[in-house]
Scaffold this active site. Structure first.
Site, mmCIF file in Angstrom:
data_model
loop_
_atom_site.group_PDB
_atom_site.id
_atom_site.type_symbol
_atom_site.label_atom_id
_atom_site.label_comp_id
_atom_site.label_asym_id
_atom_site.label_seq_id
_atom_site.Cartn_x
_atom_site.Cartn_y
_atom_site.Cartn_z
ATOM 1 N N GLU A 49 24.156 49.553 14.576
ATOM 2 C CA GLU A 49 23.666 48.324 13.949
ATOM 3 C C GLU A 49 23.281 48.640 12.503
ATOM 4 O O GLU A 49 22.463 49.531 12.264
ATOM 5 C CB GLU A 49 22.456 47.792 14.720
ATOM 6 C CG GLU A 49 21.904 46.498 14.180
ATOM 7 C CD GLU A 49 20.655 46.053 14.938
ATOM 8 O OE1 GLU A 49 20.117 44.990 14.581
ATOM 9 O OE2 GLU A 49 20.210 46.774 15.855
ATOM 10 N N ASP A 60 10.923 42.594 11.143
ATOM 11 C CA ASP A 60 10.919 44.019 10.859
ATOM 12 C C ASP A 60 9.530 44.496 10.452
ATOM 13 O O ASP A 60 8.825 43.841 9.684
ATOM 14 C CB ASP A 60 11.918 44.338 9.742
ATOM 15 C CG ASP A 60 13.344 44.097 10.181
ATOM 16 O OD1 ASP A 60 13.742 44.683 11.198
ATOM 17 O OD2 ASP A 60 14.051 43.310 9.531
#
Length: 269
Positions: A49, A60
């Site tokens: 990824e 994140d």
């Protein structure tokens, strides 16, 4: 067959689980991105990824946010990022399925058809789009399905069952199962919580279920492997990028990333 479908079909027949490392592109530069990307398959990556830096990441944690900030400070461009990925995925020996993780803002700005053209040309087989609500995903899901480009959406421990069903119907390739409530980073993956979510999802979809967020240690990987089809690891790898600003630092950072991927992927076997 899409490479992601082929991978999981093979792994199911072998009763094997996929190890999926995440790397943020462009930190400290795209040359280092290419070096790390090229080294991951031999270290134990089954699917990779690649994070597309974005100024306002949704889920994140601080490690990946900082990496994105460093990449964007260097004026990273989407076209250059995709060129860097293509330089590795176009190699004759490259067989590892690769997906992007991209904010829908990047896709929308470029235009869905144009983005998918560029992503496919770069060798990507799908994209994780973490900030796209399923209620607004129909158009993108249809175009992705028509092109056999996998749209991968997230299911969290707090997602209601009715919404889970909508999400998995829009997904392709695999379902991204978030192991914790919160952001990526150093939390301990909650195995009991993951087991409940994946058990419910098994009754909704035949798609593989891959668990990410908060996974950083071999014992966590071993605890999760009976509940999923793949494990996604990001922050423990990305934190090494910060030191890759000198020639010696780059060598050490790459070595640390490879060692971490090898250790965690072996725990999954």
């Amino acid at each position: 067959m899409n490479p992601i479908d082929d991978l999981f079909a093979r792994f199911r027949s072998l009763k094997r689980k996929a190890f999926i490392p995440f790397l943020s592109a462009g930190d400290p530069d795209l040359a280092f991105t290419r070096e790390v990307l090229a080294a991951l398959p031999a270290a134990g990556a089954d699917l990779i990824e690649v994070g597309f830096p974005f100024s306002d990441p949704i889920a994140d944690g601080p490690v990946i946010q900082a990496s994105y900030t460093r990449a964007l400070r260097n004026r990273l461009k989407l076209a250059d990022l995709l060129d860097a990925v293509r330089s590795e995925t176009s190699a004759p020996q490259w067989v590892t399925p690769t997906v992007g993780m991209a904010s829908y803002s990047l896709i929308f700005k470029k235009g869905v058809p144009a983005f998918l053209d560029a992503a496919t040309a770069a060798g990507l087989s799908g994209a994780v789009v973490p900030d796209l609500p399923v209620e607004e995903a129909d158009e993108l899901a249809k175009v992705c399905c028509d092109r056999d480009f996998k749209l991968i959406l997230l299911v969290t421990p707090t997602t209601e069952p009715v919404r889970m069903e909508r999400i998995v119907k829009a997904c392709g390739g695999f379902v991204y199962v978030v192991s914790v409530v919160g952001i990526t980073g150093g939390q301990a993956a909650v195995t009991e919580q993951v087991a409940k979510v994946t058990a419910r999802l098994r009754g909704m979809t035949p798609l593989p279920l891959c668990v990410g967020f908060g996974v950083s240690k071999p014992e966590q990987v071993r605890a999760l492997k009976d509940h999923c089809d793949g494990v996604i690891v990001g922050s423990p790898l990305v934190r090494h990028f910060e030191g890759a600003t000198t020639p010696d630092g780059r060598v050490q950072a790459k070595a640390n990333i490879v060692a971490t991927v090898r250790e965690l992927s072996e725990a999954l076997r």
